[in-house]
Design an enzyme around this catalytic site. Structure first.
Site, PDB file in Angstrom:
ATOM      1  N   LYS A   6       0.829  -1.190   0.000  1.00  0.00           N
ATOM      2  CA  LYS A   6       0.000   0.000   0.000  1.00  0.00           C
ATOM      3  C   LYS A   6       0.874   1.254   0.000  1.00  0.00           C
ATOM      4  CE  LYS A   6      -1.390   1.713   4.054  1.00  0.00           C
ATOM      5  NZ  LYS A   6      -0.342   2.227   4.950  1.00  0.00           N
TER       6      LYS A   6
ATOM      7  N   LYS B 272      -0.182 -10.815  10.224  1.00  0.00           N
ATOM      8  CA  LYS B 272      -0.182 -10.979  11.681  1.00  0.00           C
ATOM      9  C   LYS B 272      -0.912 -12.273  12.047  1.00  0.00           C
ATOM     10  CE  LYS B 272      -0.401  -5.936  12.415  1.00  0.00           C
ATOM     11  NZ  LYS B 272       0.915  -5.554  12.812  1.00  0.00           N
TER      12      LYS B 272
ATOM     13  N   HIS C 185      -5.972  -1.693   6.193  1.00  0.00           N
ATOM     14  CA  HIS C 185      -5.816  -2.523   7.390  1.00  0.00           C
ATOM     15  C   HIS C 185      -7.142  -2.764   8.129  1.00  0.00           C
ATOM     16  CE1 HIS C 185      -1.745  -1.860   6.436  1.00  0.00           C
ATOM     17  NE2 HIS C 185      -1.547  -0.756   7.109  1.00  0.00           N
TER      18      HIS C 185
HETATM   19  C1  BG6 Z   1       1.264   1.317   8.187  1.00  0.00           C
HETATM   20  C2  BG6 Z   1       0.915   2.767   8.314  1.00  0.00           C
HETATM   21  O1  BG6 Z   1       0.702   0.770   7.036  1.00  0.00           O
HETATM   22  O2  BG6 Z   1       0.778   0.627   9.333  1.00  0.00           O
HETATM   23  C3  BG6 Z   1       1.489   3.347   9.594  1.00  0.00           C
HETATM   24  O3  BG6 Z   1       1.425   3.470   7.198  1.00  0.00           O
HETATM   25  C4  BG6 Z   1       1.042   2.543  10.788  1.00  0.00           C
HETATM   26  O4  BG6 Z   1       1.112   4.704   9.753  1.00  0.00           O
HETATM   27  C5  BG6 Z   1       1.322   1.069  10.559  1.00  0.00           C
HETATM   28  O5  BG6 Z   1       1.755   3.007  11.920  1.00  0.00           O
HETATM   29  C6  BG6 Z   1       0.716   0.229  11.673  1.00  0.00           C
HETATM   30  O6  BG6 Z   1       1.149  -1.084  11.514  1.00  0.00           O
HETATM   31  P1  BG6 Z   1       1.620  -1.936  12.759  1.00  0.00           P
HETATM   32  O7  BG6 Z   1       1.863  -3.289  12.214  1.00  0.00           O
HETATM   33  O8  BG6 Z   1       2.843  -1.261  13.296  1.00  0.00           O
HETATM   34  O9  BG6 Z   1       0.512  -1.864  13.741  1.00  0.00           O
END
Ligand code: BG6
Length: 521
Positions: free
Chosen positions: A180, A214, A272
């Protein structure tokens, strides 16, 4: 098998330990022979996540001897120089137990094996001529990983096509992985997909959403469809509402250039958070085959009504304290405009119009600089049809909740009423907790291992299809349009709080409240 010309890394350091060559667990096949070409060899994603994930895959015995990696970037470098820096980086990881990738010792046998397969090539990955030269050394299977900013996705794929590298030789595959952002709104997502699909077939494209890497996210399907106790009550007759939260304590940090133009909604929601929504709300797929799973997600996404702008709350953090550390206002961060109206928080209510979910609101929220780091899905059930037992305190007992703890706590929590010991029949809310570390040995994992392995094996279950992406954008499009028309400025919230007041009002309107992000799970 060591191929001629592979260099052994020179560094031999104390944090390396030597073992035998690892073998795959029984019943799990190593990936097929393949050349992995990483565009963006010097980038953060390659260093922090891809190389450690490949190391972990080798530790698990899942990479074949005929595997090699070509790192491509614009800057002057040599194979030796790249290997040396990655070796030093791997050693550094052993010093920081809080890092994304941590292991107390690097297995020397494994690292030597992997490092010997790394080659660096300087090339402009948007230049078909340069790629043609690069491709002359690639036979058979190849995966091109575009670990580069999104503006390069279309030109790099076009160049790969012109260089003839996307044509699949007989009995071999050619795949492209992209991360993304897949567009910044519905139209740009459509444009990107049509660019990619003018060069590649859909089954050659692997669109990564790292949340699907995850374990706790994959476990949602296992939990729902591998057991009988959840699914029969997983619908509108028993469920009152579902809350999906991805709260972060981190601020914009040094990402202003990206974040200013992106904001919380584009950064987290149609990707997400929609993936979490899909896992929790999709219908059981006919099988676990990739297309069946992706079609099930698609059916769900098509049932979500376009969001009503009045059901969306934007927030932006002002100065505050996060975990006892002072945090400057978003607008005072380096690279951020002093009158920026980029949102660092977004909450919304979504309606899923199908037989399972009609009338069950889905509340989703995400934000930076919040009081706690927490990703979870709370399934809140209806209250019993009649109250036989009084509560142990003045309040009525809370409804049953199933909490899918995504991170940092990993597991599932079930909250229900139990009799408080004593002569009276009174209920208190208690929790039953499944926690990953209580049942499984924790292996180093950066979340990209399964995704890389699946891509090498051609399993697209955990990757997004073009229609999944476009439909998710279509749902949030009304909010983007209304913001563009200047209809809503973000509401300030103090860094270190649970978000803006309007987000609480969004639920209060419906007689509900958010599950606390600081509370005990
Ligand atoms: C990324 C975003 O895709 O996902 C970030 O660009 C965010 O801003 C991150 O912090 C969160 O992912 P994780 O796995 O650290 O919770």
């Amino acid at each position: 098998m060591m191929k001629e010309g592979y260099l052994m890394p020179r560094a031999r350091i104390s944090t390396f330990a030597q073992t035998d060559q690892p073998v795959a667990p029984s019943g799990v096949k190593p990936a097929p022979d393949c050349t992995l070409v990483i565009f963006g060899a010097h980038g953060d994603l390659t260093k922090r996540l891809l190389i450690p994930a490949l190391y972990d895959l080798k530790v698990s015995g899942l990479l074949p001897d005929g595997f090699r990696i070509i790192g491509v970037d614009n800057a002057e470098d040599t194979t030796e120089g790249w290997r040396d820096r990655l070796t030093a980086m791997m050693e550094n990881f052993t010093k920081d137990p809080s890092a994304e990738f941590y292991t107390p010792k690097i297995d020397e046998t494994v690292w030597n094996w992997l490092s010997a397969r790394l080659t660096y090539a300087r090339a402009d990955f948007t230049d078909p001529g340069a790629l043609r030269d690069l491709g002359s050394g690639i036979n058979g299977n190849a995966v091109f990983y575009l670990a580069v900013p999104a503006r390069f996705f279309a030109p790099a794929v076009e160049a790969l096509g012109k260089a003839g590298l996307t044509e699949e030789p007989e009995n071999h595959f050619r795949r492209v992985v992209i991360e993304k952002p897949f567009g910044t709104d519905l139209q740009s997502a459509k444009d990107l997909n049509s660019h990619l699909l003018s060069v590649l077939k859909e089954e050659q494209i692997f669109r990564v959403d790292h949340f699907l890497g995850k374990e706790t996210v994959q476990n949602i399907l296992a939990m729902r469809f591998g057991n009988v106790i959840f699914e029969p009550i997983w619908h509108r007759d028993y469920i009152d509402n579902i809350q999906i939260t991805a709260a972060e304590t981190v601020t914009v940090e040094s990402r202003a250039a990206f974040y200013e133009a992106t904001g919380a909604l584009r950064d987290m929601v149609p990707n997400h958070l929609f993936q979490l929504l899909a896992m929790v709300a999709m219908e059981p797929p006919a099988s676990f085959a990739p297309e069946k799973v992706r079609t099930s997600k698609q059916t769900l996404f098509e049932s979500i009504l376009p969001v009503k702008p009045e059901d969306v709350v934007r927030g932006q953090y002002v100065a505050g304290t996060v975990k006892d550390m002072p945090v400057a206002a978003y607008r005072d961060s380096p690279g951020v405009a002093s009158d920026s109206d980029t949102e660092t928080y977004v909450a919304m209510k979504l309606e899923v119009q199908n037989w399972r979910w009609a009338g069950v609101p889905f509340y989703i929220r995400t934000g930076k600089a919040m009081s706690n780091r927490l990703a979870e899905i709370v399934i809140e059930f209806r209250v019993p049809p009649l109250t036989l037992f009084p509560s142990a305190d003045a309040h009525s007992p809370p409804p049953n909740r199933v909490i899918l703890n995504v991170q940092p706590v990993q597991g599932v929590t079930i909250c229900f009423g139990a009799k408080k010991p004593g002569p009276e029949m009174r209920l208190v809310d208690v929790q039953s907790r499944f926690r990953y570390p209580d049942f499984f040995v924790r292996e180093p994992n950066v979340g990209y291992e399964t995704l890389l392995y699946d891509c090498l094996c051609g399993d697209a279950t955990l990757f997004q299809r073009a229609d999944n992406i476009e439909t998710a954008w279509a749902v949030v499009e009304p909010a983007l349009e209304s913001w563009k028309a200047g209809h809503s400025a973000p509401e300030p919230y103090a860094a270190g709080s649970a978000g803006p007041r309007a987000a609480d009002e969004l639920l209060a309107r419906d007689g509900r409240a958010w599950h606390p992000i600081d509370g005990q799970v």
